[in-house]
Write an enzyme that holds these catalytic residues in place. Structure first.
Site, PDB file in Angstrom:
ATOM      1  N   GLY A  87       0.833  -1.199   0.000  1.00  8.03           N
ATOM      2  CA  GLY A  87       0.000   0.000   0.000  1.00  8.03           C
ATOM      3  C   GLY A  87       0.859   1.237   0.000  1.00  8.03           C
ATOM      4  O   GLY A  87       1.809   1.332  -0.781  1.00  8.03           O
ATOM      5  N   ASP A  90      14.469  -6.619   9.448  1.00  6.75           N
ATOM      6  CA  ASP A  90      14.894  -5.731   8.361  1.00  6.75           C
ATOM      7  C   ASP A  90      15.456  -4.429   8.938  1.00  6.75           C
ATOM      8  O   ASP A  90      15.054  -3.335   8.559  1.00  6.75           O
ATOM      9  CB  ASP A  90      13.741  -5.440   7.405  1.00  6.75           C
ATOM     10  CG  ASP A  90      14.229  -4.883   6.060  1.00  6.75           C
ATOM     11  OD1 ASP A  90      15.414  -5.096   5.728  1.00  6.75           O
ATOM     12  OD2 ASP A  90      13.441  -4.226   5.349  1.00  6.75           O
TER      13      ASP A  90
END
Length: 380
Positions: free
Chosen positions: A36, A147
Site C-alpha cells: 500500500g 529488516d
C-alpha cells in the site's frame, strides 16, 4: 490486475475520508510499497498533521495488524521510539488504514544530507544507542524486526520538538519469536527459513537461510552503525542479486584482518570488534546482553571524548536533548495481541511465506540505487 490498477484504490491528494473519531484530508504521498502506501494527512478537527499507513483491501499479506500489535507493546512500556496508533478504519473495498504520528527524515536520508556521507562520531554513537534501545524494546514485545536498516529509523519532527528522538519504523517483516499462548517459550528454530531483509544489512543467518533470532537484529544494527560511522561498507557497490558475494564479505571480515580493518575504517575498532565477536558467540536461543553492547557504545563515546550535550548533525546549533537511556534485559512482557498472531495460525502463515528478498519483493519503488531510501514497507 496490474499494480497501476490496484493503486487506483489508494487515497488521492486532497481526498477526504472519516472515521468514528475524526475526518482527514490527504496532503501528499510519502512512500509506496507492495502492501500500500504512507501519506501525510490533515486532521480537520484541529488542523494537525499526521501520517496514515494504508494497505489495500486485496493485499495478500496484512501488515497493519503487526504494526498495531508492536505499537501496543510500545505504549504499554511507554517507549519513546515507536509511533502510536491514534485512529484506524477502512474505506470499503479500497483500503484499511491506521493514523499515527508524522515523523521526519529517516537516517539514510539524514546521512546523505551530509557532505561527506557519514555522521560525526558523536551523532553516530548517539543514534546507535537509541536504535539499540528500540531493538531491545521490540524484542521485549516478543517480536523480531528482520529488516534493520537506516531507512527503517527516522528522527521526529522539529515542529513537535522530537527531532532528537529516533523512531523505529516498518514492521512488515516482523515475526513473533515467542509462543505467547504457551507461556512465552521461544519458537523452535526451523530447519530452513526463507531470506528476510535487505542484502546489505542482512545477518549471516538470513543469508544462509537459517531462522533468525534476537542476535540477528543486532548484527544488522552493527552493519548499519558501521556504515553511517565510516561512510560506507566494503560491499556497498554490490547489488541485491550479488547476495553470495556479500555473504562472502561478511564471512571474511570474521577471519581476515584486512577485511575487518576495511569494515571498521574510521570506526571505534576496539569496541565494535568486541561487539561483533560477542554476537558471534550467541546461538539461536540466546538472550543478548543488550546492556553489554550499550556499554561498548558508551565506552567508544568516552574514548572519543563525546559528551552527552554534543549536538546531532541534523540540528548542529542545539545541545542534544534526546533520550539518554540504557536498554533493558529483553525480558518478554505480557501483551494481548490482536488477530491470533501468537497462535498456530501465525505459524502456518509464516511457513507458507515465500522468500522475501530484495529482488523478488513486489511493489518495489526505484530509489536511485539506495537500499534504504523509502520509509515504507517497500523492501529494497
Amino acid at each position: 490486475m496490474s499494480s497501476d490498477e490496484t493503486d487506483d484504490v489508494l487515497p488521492k491528494e486532497d481526498e477526504m475520508f472519516k472515521t468514528k473519531k475524526d475526518k482527514y484530508k490527504v496532503i501528499a504521498l510519502l512512500g509506496k510499497g507492495g502492501y500500500g502506501a504512507v501519506y501525510s494527512v490533515l486532521r480537520l478537527s484541529d488542523m494537525e498533521k499526521f501520517a496514515i499507513k494504508c494497505e489495500k483491501a486485496t493485499a495478500g499479506k496484512k501488515v497493519l495488524l503487526m504494526d498495531c500489535n508492536v505499537m501496543k507493546g510500545a505504549t504499554q512500556i511507554k517507549s519513546r521510539h515507536f509511533c502510536t496508533v491514534l485512529d484506524r478504519a477502512n474505506v470499503k473495498d479500497r483500503f484499511n488504514f491506521i493514523v499515527m504520528k508524522l515523523i521526519g527524515k529517516n537516517l539514510w536520508d539524514l546521512r546523505q544530507d551530509r557532505g561527506d556521507g557519514k555522521f560525526t562520531m558523536g551523532t553516530s554513537l548517539k543514534a546507535a544507542s537509541q536504535c539499540l534501545v528500540s531493538i531491545e524494546h521490540l524484542h521485549s514485545f516478543g517480536y523480531l524486526h528482520r529488516d534493520i536498516k537506516p531507512g527503517n529509523f527516522a528522527a521526529g519532527r522539529k515542529e513537535s520538538n522530537e527531532h532528537h528522538v529516533i523512531f523505529m519504523l516498518d514492521f512488515g517483516l516482523c515475526r513473533e519469536y515467542v509462543k505467547r499462548a504457551e507461556g512465552k517459550d521461544l519458537r523452535a528454530a526451523r530447519t530452513t527459513a526463507p531470506f528476510r531483509g535487505t542484502t546489505r544489512y542482512a545477518p549471516l543467518a538470513s543469508m544462509l537461510q537459517q531462522d533468525q533470532s534476537r542476535k540477528d537484529d543486532i548484527e544488522s544494527w552493527l552493519y548499519m552503525v558501521v556504515e553511517w560511522t565510516s561512510g560506507g561498507l566494503p560491499w556497498r557497490k554490490l547489488k541485491a542479486h550479488d547476495r553470495e558475494k556479500v555473504l562472502q564479505y561478511k564471512q571474511d571480515l570474521r577471519t581476515k584482518p584486512d577485511i575487518l580493518d576495511d569494515f571498521l575504517f574510521l570506526c571505534p575498532k576496539k569496541e565494535f570488534t568486541r561487539i561483533l565477536k560477542y554476537l558471534d558467540t550467541l546461538g539461536y536461543y540466546a538472550v543478548p546482553d543488550y546492556k553489554f553492547i550499550y556499554f561498548c557504545v558508551q565506552h567508544a563515546a568516552n574514548a572519543n571524548k563525546i559528551k552527552d550535550a554534543d549536538p546531532l548533525d541534523w540540528d548542529p546549533e542545539t545541545p542534544y536533548m534526546g533520550p539518554i537511556e540504557q536498554p533493558g534485559d529483553g525480558k518478554v512482557i505480557d501483551l494481548e495481541v490482536e488477530g491470533g498472531a501468537s497462535t498456530k495460525d501465525f505459524s502456518k502463515r509464516n511457513a507458507k511465506e515465500k522468500d522475501q528478498s530484495d529482488e523478488t519483493r513486489k511493489g518495489k519503488k526505484k530509489t536511485s540505487g539506495s537500499p534504504n531510501k523509502e520509509r515504507t514497507s517497500s523492501k529494497n
